[in-house]
Design an enzyme around this catalytic site. Structure first.
Site, short mmCIF file in Angstrom:
data_model
loop_
_atom_site.label_atom_id
_atom_site.label_comp_id
_atom_site.label_asym_id
_atom_site.label_seq_id
_atom_site.Cartn_x
_atom_site.Cartn_y
_atom_site.Cartn_z
CG ASP A 53 -2.14 0.93 0.96
OD1 ASP A 53 -2.06 1.77 0.03
OD2 ASP A 53 -3.15 0.82 1.68
C1 BGC Z 1 -4.98 3.29 -0.05
C2 BGC Z 1 -5.02 2.30 -1.19
C3 BGC Z 1 -4.78 3.02 -2.48
C4 BGC Z 1 -3.45 3.75 -2.41
C5 BGC Z 1 -3.11 4.52 -3.66
C6 BGC Z 1 -3.72 4.13 -0.08
O1 BGC Z 1 -3.77 5.14 0.87
O2 BGC Z 1 -5.08 2.59 1.18
O3 BGC Z 1 -6.26 1.65 -1.22
O4 BGC Z 1 -4.80 2.12 -3.56
O5 BGC Z 1 -3.50 4.68 -1.34
O6 BGC Z 1 -3.93 5.62 -3.81
#
Ligand code: BGC
Length: 823
Positions: free
Chosen positions: A232
């Site tokens: 993530d």
């Molecule tokens: C989120 C993810 C997301 C990523 C990219 C993170 O903060 O938890 O679900 O895909 O950001 O935007």
């Protein structure tokens, strides 16, 4: 040396091996981290282009701020209990990704809805791992069938936003496997998502991104996963521990912990070349699978087409879940003479939740507009807000802004400067239509040419007379001027605010002005971002308050009332959880007053999560419309007036109060979250609890009636074999509709303690009035197996199992017992 990689007819393994053989250690390590926020390094020497990712699952969130179709959110897709709908939506998202030049869409989210207050409930599927798993399989197949990679997220036990980067989810081994990993396991094994995203949180004391047991032992070894594990965004917080745990790809780029540091760690012997070989091979496999090494032109895809709107519309209708319909108030008769449209969410455009899943949209259609168009000119429509539900001025509507006094366009004129203080020559101008979120296209493209400050200017056209409240949320310095006077400036005190933007708190400042309807006010908004990476600006406008008495009057005068309640713009979003289960603002008071004024009131809930409904006994009809995507307003009208049948069933229990909920008590230490309820999540808890839920898991009424009867199943089956069963389903009412046949399994006299019953199969059956169908279902061997933490296996105990078939966890129609015999 093999050079099979450019040959699309060679096997995937050969192509990957061919490429790996050509890559140097440095290049392999380079591929293990992003080059920028959503892209990987390309390797020119070998003709490897840069792979691009974008967010999902509500649609494609283009980082260039390009508008895409907003589909119903995850929980709404799950509420259809229709795998074809899930894969159809995903395929459409895949085609939009092609049109936008993306290769991977970061979806689906399949974490369990453990608490009703989680900020991301709307984005995920269910409180039940079987339902989430089956819907996730369909989504991944639909997306990847279009040649776009999925990212199964967030692995694992990411079930709250509170301290999401640091919280330690403490989950016992059995609960972890049966509840929190089960959907991931099914989707990995059955649909092979090209990436899996490792979550931010700790799991039992170890960061998920450094959890070798989770990433390598379980996912890669036990489940045989060959795809790439992506972090993530910023979840990697070490070099050797993360790489050795099996983390394949650090995002976003440029590398913070991988890259040069990883290369140094390899050279220092902290990470073995064999480990890098495995990690990089998975990224290379992703690149090949996404078609990046193919010569053939990429599919052009399609964006915001009529076909995609139709897919979004049908899914939104099918997701609508009829919670209550006393006296068959719904569907509403089309020949009503007057209808009152009341409630804050009748007037607003709440299509989706907030955070990374939020798709850029041009759609400004309100629920009231959809309903008015369906009703046509012959019906008197009374509109009243009732109460405001937003704690802050809601997102500005571009239709109230123009770049010039002639109102030649909607939005504001934008100007960009190379200096941080808006001095010097303006470099570029354009029309900014997105005043309410990321600064969007303007800044994204501006960054590349080092613009440093911005001005949006034009006119504001109030539609009412009274006191308007303006709000600015900005990182950096932002000033709002109205008719030359500073209304909000950086020196004003910032409002304390628990609502963050993707994990960081963005200050919010407010200012008010008395305005006259129809008059144009000169407006200027100056902005200097904190940094190029930290450029959030949002403008909000709250129109003058209205007394609730207006709504009551409208309710009294109309033949029927459609009361649309729900979340405000900030209620449901990534980054924070809600403090309680209450609808925001004075909506419960409004509901009570309107229901008392007119019994022909249909309450519509525009939310993505369970909320408390303390006035429920007063209401004849309640429709859960979820966060329905951009065709939601028309889908709502179609369902309310019976052009479409509501097809949804709850993928989550609706508790009566938050206090009833098994996981409502916060931990004393916010950095620790003990999953004390164990297996007793959702209906697994309520089935054994003294309290009844308000609406059980799986609940949803239709405009017709169904009978489920005649359960046919063998009395005895050898343990380890699937169990087939059949039931007869009849539509006994006067309208077409769909029944969801839900099959639950309960072990009698279990060796290990087990929940009272668990969903293990379902089928959605569409039937015309009077039609009867034999429906066949299958219980796979795992349907009978608990996870035994002692042995680390899923043993199927011989003995008796009750198979319960019904239309919700609280409404079982037929049951029978099957004996599993030891083999
Ligand atoms: C989120 C993810 C997301 C990523 C990219 C993170 O903060 O938890 O679900 O895909 O950001 O935007």
């Amino acid at each position: 040396m093999t050079t099979t990689y450019p040959d699309p007819s060679a096997s995937l393994d050969d192509r990957v091996a061919g490429l790996m053989a050509q890559l140097t250690l440095e290049e392999k390590v380079q591929l293990m981290a992003g080059v920028s926020s959503f892209a990987l390094h390309g390797i020119e020497r070998l003709g490897i282009p840069s792979l691009r990712m974008s967010d999902g699952p509500t649609g494609v969130r283009s980082i260039k701020g390009e508008a895409a179709t907003v589909f119903p959110v995850g929980v709404a897709v799950a509420a259809t209990w229709n795998t074809e709908t899930a894969s159809g939506v995903a395929a459409a998202i895949g085609r939009e990704a092609h049109a936008l030049g993306e290769h991977v869409v970061l979806a689906p989210t399949v974490n369990m809805m453990r608490i009703p207050t989680w900020g991301r409930n709307f984005e995920t599927y269910a409180e039940d791992p079987y339902l989430a798993g089956v819907m996730g399989v369909a989504f991944v197949r639909g997306l990847q069938g279009e040649g776009i990679g999925a990212s199964l997220k967030h692995y694992a036990a990411n079930n709250q936003e509170l301290e999401r980067f640091n919280v330690d989810a403490r989950v016992d081994a059995r609960t972890l496997r049966e509840i929190y990993l089960a959907a991931f396991e099914r989707i990995v094994v059955e649909a092979d998502p090209w990436t899996v995203m490792a979550s931010y949180n700790n799991l039992n004391g170890t960061l998920a991104s450094e959890h070798r047991h989770l990433l390598t032992t379980i996912l890669k070894e036990e489940w045989g996963y060959e795809g790439a594990i992506v972090s993530d965004w910023t979840a990697v917080r070490s070099t050797a521990p993360a790489a050795n745990a099996g983390m394949d790809l650090e995002m976003p780029g440029p590398a913070k912990w991988f890259g040069d540091k990883l290369l140094a760690a390899v050279r220092a012997g902290e990470v073995s070349p064999a480990q890098i070989e495995d990690n990089a091979r998975r990224v290379v496999r992703l690149i090949v699978r996404c078609g990046l090494m193919d010569d053939a032109p990429r599919p052009v895809g399609e964006l915001r087409t009529t076909r995609h709107k139709a897919i979004a519309f049908e899914a939104a209708c099918e997701a609508m879940t009829l919670l209550k319909n006393d006296g068959e108030l719904l569907p509403l008769r089309s020949d009503v003479e007057s209808v009152a449209l009341i409630g804050p969410n009748a007037a607003r455009v709440l299509l989706q939740g907030g955070g990374s899943s939020q798709v850029t949209t041009d759609s400004l259609r309100t629920m009231a507009e959809g309903l008015r168009d369906r009703l046509g000119p012959g019906v008197t429509v009374l509109e009243a807000l009732g109460v405001d539900n937003d704690p802050f001025p809601p997102p500005a509507d571009r239709r109230q802004f123009s770049p010039d006094p002639e109102r030649s366009g909607e939005g504001l004129a934008s100007t960009f400067f190379e200096t941080a203080d808006l001095s010097g020559e303006p470099n570029r101008t354009g029309l900014e239509r997105h005043l309410m979120r990321w600064v969007s296209a303007a800044i994204a493209s501006a960054r590349r040419t080092a613009y440093a400050s911005f001005r949006w200017s034009g006119w504001y056209w109030p539609e009412k007379t009274g006191v308007f409240e303006f709000g600015l949320r900005a990182t950096g310095q932002a000033t709002l001027r109205l008719d030359g006077n500073a209304l909000i400036s950086p020196d004003d005190p910032a409002k304390p605010d628990r609502f963050d933007v993707m994990g960081s708190l963005v200050p919010r400042r407010l200012g008010s002005a008395g305005l006259v309807a129809g008059h144009g006010y000169r407006i200027e908004l100056d902005y200097t971002p904190a940094s190029a990476e930290n450029d959030y600006l949002a403008l909000g406008v709250r129109t003058p308050a209205e007394p609730m008495t207006r709504a009551i009057e409208a309710a009294t005068q109309a033949d029927a009332v459609i009361l649309v309640l729900g979340s405000a713009a900030v209620t449901e979003a990534e980054g924070y959880d809600r403090a309680d289960m209450d609808l925001p603002g004075e909506q419960n008071a409004l509901a009570r007053a309107v229901l008392a004024a007119n019994p022909n009131t249909v309450v519509v809930l525009n939310t993505g999560s369970p909320f408390a409904l303390p006035w429920i006994d007063q209401a004849a009809a309640v429709l859960q419309m979820w966060l329905p995507g951009e065709t939601g307003p028309d889908a709502l009208a179609a369902v309310l007036f019976g052009d479409r049948a509501p097809g949804g069933r709850l993928p989550v229990t609706f508790p009566e109060t938050f206090g009833d909920h098994p996981a409502h008590r916060p931990n004393a230490d916010p950095l620790i979250c003990d999953y004390m309820e164990g297996l007793a999540i959702g209906y697994r808890f309520y089935d054994a609890a003294p309290v009844r839920p308000l609406f059980p898991f799986g609940h949803g009424l239709t405009y017709t009636s169904f009978e489920i009867s005649d359960l046919r199943m063998a009395d005895t089956v050898r343990a380890g074999e699937p169990v087939s069963l059949g039931v007869t389903v009849s539509n006994t009412g006067a309208r077409p509709g769909a029944e969801v046949v839900q099959v639950y399994v309960a072990q009698l006299d279990p060796r290990l303690p087990r929940p009272p019953k668990e969903l293990k199969a379902f089928a959605k059956v569409r039937l015309d009035p009077g039609e009867t169908r034999q429906v066949k279902l299958m219980l796979e061997p795992r349907a009978f197996a608990p996870y035994d933490p002692e042995t680390g296996t899923w043993p199927i105990d011989a003995g008796d199992y009750e198979v319960l078939v019904g239309r919700s966890a609280g409404n079982i129609q037929v049951k029978a017992t099957v004996r599993l015999e030891a083999c």
